[in-house]
Each structure stands twice: as structure tokens, then as C-alpha cells.
Design a protein around this motif. Structure first.
Motif, PDB file in Angstrom:
ATOM      1  N   LEU A   9      35.294  41.278  41.207  1.00  0.00           N
ATOM      2  CA  LEU A   9      36.724  41.037  41.347  1.00  0.00           C
ATOM      3  C   LEU A   9      37.032  39.550  41.257  1.00  0.00           C
ATOM      4  O   LEU A   9      36.339  38.720  41.853  1.00  0.00           O
ATOM      5  CB  LEU A   9      37.212  41.581  42.690  1.00  0.00           C
ATOM      6  CG  LEU A   9      38.711  41.849  42.817  1.00  0.00           C
ATOM      7  CD1 LEU A   9      39.143  42.968  41.873  1.00  0.00           C
ATOM      8  CD2 LEU A   9      39.064  42.221  44.254  1.00  0.00           C
ATOM      9  N   LYS A  54      47.544  41.546  41.213  1.00  0.00           N
ATOM     10  CA  LYS A  54      46.707  42.290  40.277  1.00  0.00           C
ATOM     11  C   LYS A  54      45.528  41.405  39.867  1.00  0.00           C
ATOM     12  O   LYS A  54      45.734  40.242  39.515  1.00  0.00           O
ATOM     13  CB  LYS A  54      47.519  42.705  39.042  1.00  0.00           C
ATOM     14  CG  LYS A  54      48.566  43.761  39.341  1.00  0.00           C
ATOM     15  CD  LYS A  54      49.225  44.259  38.065  1.00  0.00           C
ATOM     16  CE  LYS A  54      50.230  45.361  38.397  1.00  0.00           C
ATOM     17  NZ  LYS A  54      50.864  45.901  37.170  1.00  0.00           N
ATOM     18  N   ASP A  57      40.121  39.980  36.857  1.00  0.00           N
ATOM     19  CA  ASP A  57      38.858  40.585  36.439  1.00  0.00           C
ATOM     20  C   ASP A  57      38.422  41.614  37.482  1.00  0.00           C
ATOM     21  O   ASP A  57      38.857  41.581  38.637  1.00  0.00           O
ATOM     22  CB  ASP A  57      37.737  39.530  36.331  1.00  0.00           C
ATOM     23  CG  ASP A  57      38.145  38.324  35.521  1.00  0.00           C
ATOM     24  OD1 ASP A  57      38.273  38.459  34.302  1.00  0.00           O
ATOM     25  OD2 ASP A  57      38.337  37.260  36.142  1.00  0.00           O
ATOM     26  N   TYR A  59      37.142  45.467  39.205  1.00  0.00           N
ATOM     27  CA  TYR A  59      37.813  46.719  39.542  1.00  0.00           C
ATOM     28  C   TYR A  59      37.598  47.079  41.007  1.00  0.00           C
ATOM     29  O   TYR A  59      36.684  46.568  41.676  1.00  0.00           O
ATOM     30  CB  TYR A  59      37.358  47.859  38.633  1.00  0.00           C
ATOM     31  CG  TYR A  59      35.900  48.249  38.772  1.00  0.00           C
ATOM     32  CD1 TYR A  59      35.497  49.186  39.723  1.00  0.00           C
ATOM     33  CD2 TYR A  59      34.917  47.699  37.944  1.00  0.00           C
ATOM     34  CE1 TYR A  59      34.173  49.560  39.853  1.00  0.00           C
ATOM     35  CE2 TYR A  59      33.592  48.065  38.060  1.00  0.00           C
ATOM     36  CZ  TYR A  59      33.222  48.997  39.019  1.00  0.00           C
ATOM     37  OH  TYR A  59      31.908  49.361  39.148  1.00  0.00           O
ATOM     38  N   MET A  61      37.364  50.554  43.504  1.00  0.00           N
ATOM     39  CA  MET A  61      37.243  52.003  43.620  1.00  0.00           C
ATOM     40  C   MET A  61      37.403  52.397  45.081  1.00  0.00           C
ATOM     41  O   MET A  61      36.735  51.848  45.957  1.00  0.00           O
ATOM     42  CB  MET A  61      35.879  52.468  43.113  1.00  0.00           C
ATOM     43  CG  MET A  61      35.557  52.096  41.681  1.00  0.00           C
ATOM     44  SD  MET A  61      36.529  52.997  40.460  1.00  0.00           S
ATOM     45  CE  MET A  61      35.888  54.655  40.673  1.00  0.00           C
ATOM     46  N   ASN A  66      39.621  54.937  40.832  1.00  0.00           N
ATOM     47  CA  ASN A  66      39.944  53.575  40.443  1.00  0.00           C
ATOM     48  C   ASN A  66      41.397  53.270  40.807  1.00  0.00           C
ATOM     49  O   ASN A  66      42.323  53.891  40.286  1.00  0.00           O
ATOM     50  CB  ASN A  66      39.733  53.395  38.938  1.00  0.00           C
ATOM     51  CG  ASN A  66      39.757  51.938  38.510  1.00  0.00           C
ATOM     52  OD1 ASN A  66      40.420  51.111  39.124  1.00  0.00           O
ATOM     53  ND2 ASN A  66      39.017  51.617  37.466  1.00  0.00           N
ATOM     54  N   THR A  68      42.542  49.967  40.771  1.00  0.00           N
ATOM     55  CA  THR A  68      42.774  48.603  40.297  1.00  0.00           C
ATOM     56  C   THR A  68      44.158  48.458  39.673  1.00  0.00           C
ATOM     57  O   THR A  68      44.530  49.229  38.782  1.00  0.00           O
ATOM     58  CB  THR A  68      41.722  48.211  39.248  1.00  0.00           C
ATOM     59  OG1 THR A  68      40.420  48.550  39.724  1.00  0.00           O
ATOM     60  CG2 THR A  68      41.785  46.722  38.933  1.00  0.00           C
TER      61      THR A  68
END
Length: 252
Positions: A9, A54, A57, A59, A61, A66, A68
């Protein structure tokens, strides 16, 4: 499968890399701490997890799904709730109504039903009142149900904010500096409350905290951030004795 899995992240604000290559895995039922010096990126991580920002880079979970880049309300419905370092209650609402705000995700009725006071409105309101009172009793706030939230003492406001977050029925509860502004006695009471919440609700908890006594007393695992990057992670006792961690705090 882990309840929360965060991989690589990152987020940039202009030319500033606020969080870089952040990874985190939290299992169901864990009480996990995220610590670090001021400006290390802890609250930015919370804002990424809850959709306030947001990520640039990576993601996120949650329970295999997901989430993201989803909106805050969607992430809450998926199962993440949070409190804030600076308490954010609806001060002019009653204690009871603050908790009911958190219940609306799971007890909806249409605008028309509310305006016309159709039978479903009274049914849902009755259910929400009962559930809200159950939560207030857990935190010994039921006698204050009709007080304005702003009239509660500071420690009780903290408890109310946690109760409201739990009303959304989260899988993961994020606590942002829950001991901020508390005296030692209030901090001890808070530690008991957090343990109680984890055990009673089978809750998974991730908290940001500066109070090392609280962290060492309740967190099973820790991740330490410094300048947006992971400095150390692992079992609490091992992390707090890591020379890199000690240096980061002594240099704060």
C-alpha cells in the motif's frame, strides 16, 4: 484466510510519499497496534483503510474481498468501523440517538416511510431503540441515554464513540488514539473496555496509540511506522525492545 490483508500500500500527495510499500496481515480476533512517531503515517493508513483516501499503489482485502478505493460508507458496510483521535460525536443529539446513527446501515427504511410514519417506521425505530440500549448497557451508559452527547464527561464520550462504531456491526474496529487526553485512571479503564469489547463481541481491533503502557498492556502484535515505512513488526515484546524502535521514539 486473514481478516485483513494489506499489500504494498502506498500514497503520494504531490511529490511527498506519505506511505510507501506498507504491508499488514491481521487474523480474526487479534488485538493489533500501529505505532510510530508523530507524522509517521499512522492516521494516513487509517484513512486509506476507511476510504477517506484512495491509495496510489497496492490493495486492501477484508475477509477475502477487495475493498481498495471503495467509498467510506461502502467500506463500513463491508465491515470496517473506526473512532477518531479527536472525538466526532453528534453533540446535539442524545447518547441514544448517537448509537442509533450507527444502526441505520442494518435497519433501513425509505425516506417516504419516515416522512409518512408508516408501520415499518415504528417497527424499525423500536428495534433500533432496543439494540442501542443493549449497547449502551455494555458500556454502562444506559442511564445517560437521554443526555446530550456533549454533556458526557470525556471518558464516557470515548466509550460512546466506540459503542456507535460497534452499532455498525463491524468485522474490524479501528481505534485512533483512544487514550488521547485521558488521565492514568481513565487509561486503565479504557484498557479494560478494549479487552472487554474484543472478548464480548469477538472483535478484531487495530489501534493507533502513543501511550506505550496501553500498547504493551493489550496489543498482541505491533507494526511500527517511521516516515511512512515499516520500521519493525511482530510480537509486542520483541518489537518494543528492538533498538530501531527505541531510537525512533527517543528521537521523537
Amino acid at each position: 484466510m486473514a481478516l485483513l490483508e494489506v499489500k504494498n500500500l502506498g500514497i503520494s500527495f504531490g511529490g511527498l510519499r506519505a506511505v510507501d510499500d506498507f504491508n499488514l496481515t491481521i487474523e480474526q480476533g487479534e488485538l493489533y497496534g500501529l505505532i510510530g512517531p508523530n507524522g509517521a503515517g499512522k492516521t494516513t493508513i487509517f484513512n486509506l483503510l476507511t476510504g477517506v483516501y484512495k491509495p496510489t499503489d497496492g490493495y486492501i482485502m477484508l475477509d477475502g474481498e477487495n475493498i481498495t478505493g471503495k467509498k467510506t460508507i461502502e467500506i463500513n458496510r463491508h465491515g470496517i468501523a473506526r473512532t477518531f483521535q479527536n472525538i466526532r460525536l453528534f453533540n446535539e443529539l442524545t447518547v441514544l440517538d448517537n448509537v442509533k446513527v450507527g444502526l441505520h446501515n442494518h435497519h433501513p427504511y425509505s425516506t417516504l416511510t419516515g416522512i409518512l410514519r408508516l408501520p415499518k417506521y415504528y417497527k424499525v425505530e423500536k428495534e433500533m431503540n432496543e439494540r442501542a440500549m443493549e449497547l449502551l448497557k455494555v458500556f454502562d451508559l444506559d442511564k445517560e441515554a437521554n443526555y446530550k452527547a456533549s454533556n458526557l464527561p470525556y471518558g464516557q464520550q470515548r466509550k460512546l464513540e466506540i459503542a456507535r462504531a460497534l452499532a455498525t456491526e463491524p468485522k474490524l474496529l479501528l481505534l485512533d488514539e483512544p487514550a488521547a487526553g485521558m488521565n492514568p485512571n481513565e487509561t486503565q479503564e479504557l484498557m479494560k473496555t478494549i479487552r472487554f469489547v474484543r472478548d464480548k463481541f469477538h472483535m478484531t481491533i487495530l489501534l493507533i496509540e502513543h501511550d506505550m503502557k496501553l500498547v504493551s498492556g493489550i496489543c498482541e502484535k505491533l507494526t511500527v511506522l517511521n516516515f511512512g515505512q515499516i520500521l519493525a513488526e511482530g510480537e509486542t515484546g520483541t518489537v518494543l525492545n528492538d533498538p530501531k524502535v527505541i531510537a525512533a521514539y527517543l528521537g521523537e
